[in-house]
Design an enzyme around this catalytic site. Structure first.
Site, mmCIF file in Angstrom:
data_model
loop_
_atom_site.group_PDB
_atom_site.id
_atom_site.type_symbol
_atom_site.label_atom_id
_atom_site.label_comp_id
_atom_site.label_asym_id
_atom_site.label_seq_id
_atom_site.Cartn_x
_atom_site.Cartn_y
_atom_site.Cartn_z
ATOM 1 N N LYS A 41 38.558 44.912 39.655
ATOM 2 C CA LYS A 41 39.062 44.723 39.304
ATOM 3 C C LYS A 41 39.701 44.992 37.933
ATOM 4 C CE LYS A 41 43.873 42.419 41.211
ATOM 5 N NZ LYS A 41 43.806 41.569 41.788
ATOM 6 N N ARG A 90 55.685 32.303 47.372
ATOM 7 C CA ARG A 90 56.796 33.238 46.755
ATOM 8 C C ARG A 90 57.673 33.183 48.085
ATOM 9 N NH1 ARG A 90 53.895 36.688 42.643
ATOM 10 N NH2 ARG A 90 52.949 36.520 44.881
ATOM 11 N N SER A 127 51.977 38.556 38.044
ATOM 12 C CA SER A 127 51.361 38.761 36.784
ATOM 13 C C SER A 127 52.262 40.664 36.872
ATOM 14 C CB SER A 127 50.324 38.776 36.869
ATOM 15 O OG SER A 127 50.365 37.530 36.886
HETATM 16 O O1 PNS Z 1 46.169 35.534 41.842
HETATM 17 P P1 PNS Z 1 45.306 36.922 43.474
HETATM 18 O O2 PNS Z 1 45.070 37.332 42.417
HETATM 19 O O3 PNS Z 1 46.514 36.243 43.951
HETATM 20 O O4 PNS Z 1 44.802 34.649 43.556
HETATM 21 C C1 PNS Z 1 43.515 35.329 44.752
HETATM 22 C C2 PNS Z 1 42.336 34.169 45.085
HETATM 23 C C3 PNS Z 1 42.047 35.262 43.456
HETATM 24 C C4 PNS Z 1 42.534 33.250 44.867
HETATM 25 C C5 PNS Z 1 41.163 34.893 45.980
HETATM 26 O O5 PNS Z 1 41.101 36.872 46.548
HETATM 27 C C6 PNS Z 1 40.078 34.094 46.076
HETATM 28 O O6 PNS Z 1 39.818 33.519 46.617
HETATM 29 N N1 PNS Z 1 38.792 35.409 45.487
HETATM 30 C C7 PNS Z 1 37.722 33.932 45.266
HETATM 31 C C8 PNS Z 1 36.525 35.347 46.433
HETATM 32 C C9 PNS Z 1 36.813 34.002 47.775
HETATM 33 O O7 PNS Z 1 36.767 32.979 48.041
HETATM 34 N N2 PNS Z 1 36.828 34.978 48.761
HETATM 35 C C10 PNS Z 1 37.527 34.872 50.036
HETATM 36 C C11 PNS Z 1 38.684 34.296 50.521
HETATM 37 S S1 PNS Z 1 38.993 33.745 51.825
#
Ligand code: PNS
Length: 158
Positions: A41, A90, A127
């Protein structure tokens, strides 16, 4: 010692994120705001820029620090003695997605996730939406810390 991680993309950090971070900082000994690196991303800001913006916006909170991570959040938590994951919610859409991730993270390592309801004042903030609105000339000044707003306008002008 209680250590919370507040993970996210933070591209960029908004006043909604900061409201949650402040409230988490009041409940935990230490809070780590961790910018998760998602190589698939492409963001508007680099990871370093995002971290610097969060560090500046949270400089008044002595128990908050900023970090970044590439990989599973649960592995980050294990390596940093994190005692809880904390996320802002939210609304119902956030809940469905966040519940699944929280349950997966608990299944993987036993770590718990705590949810903080968003202040209704910021309930509509994201964001992505802030970037979209600003791209087309909408006024998002009240939705971001001043310095983040200035950096967003500068990036859009490039
Ligand atoms: O701000 P966001 O993009 O909503 O955050 C999402 C995030 C980055 C917190 C989530 O995608 C995440 O924890 N990513 C890390 C990779 C991971 O652990 N994936 C499995 C989640 S169960």
């Amino acid at each position: 010692m209680s250590i919370a991680v507040c993970p996210g993309s933070f591209d960029p950090v908004t006043n909604g994120h900061l409201d949650v971070i402040k409230r988490v900082a009041a409940q935990f000994d230490e809070v780590i705001v961790t910018v998760l690196i998602n190589k698939s991303k492409k963001g508007m800001f680099t990871i370093e820029e995002r971290m610097a913006m969060i560090a500046e916006a949270t400089s008044g909170l002595s128990n908050v620090r900023v970090d970044s991570w590439h990989g599973l959040l649960v592995h980050y938590a294990q390596q940093n003695e994190v005692t809880a994951i904390v996320k802002g919610l939210r609304g119902a859409n956030d809940f469905d997605y966040e519940l699944q991730m929280a349950q997966m993270n608990t299944a993987l390592t036993g770590i718990d996730t705590f949810f903080v309801p968003a202040n209704p004042q910021f309930g509509f903030l994201s964001s992505s939406l802030v970037k979209e609105v600003a791209t087309y000339g909408g006024d998002v000044a009240e939705m971001l810390p001043k310095s983040v707003h200035a950096k967003l306008l500068a990036r859009l002008a490039e």
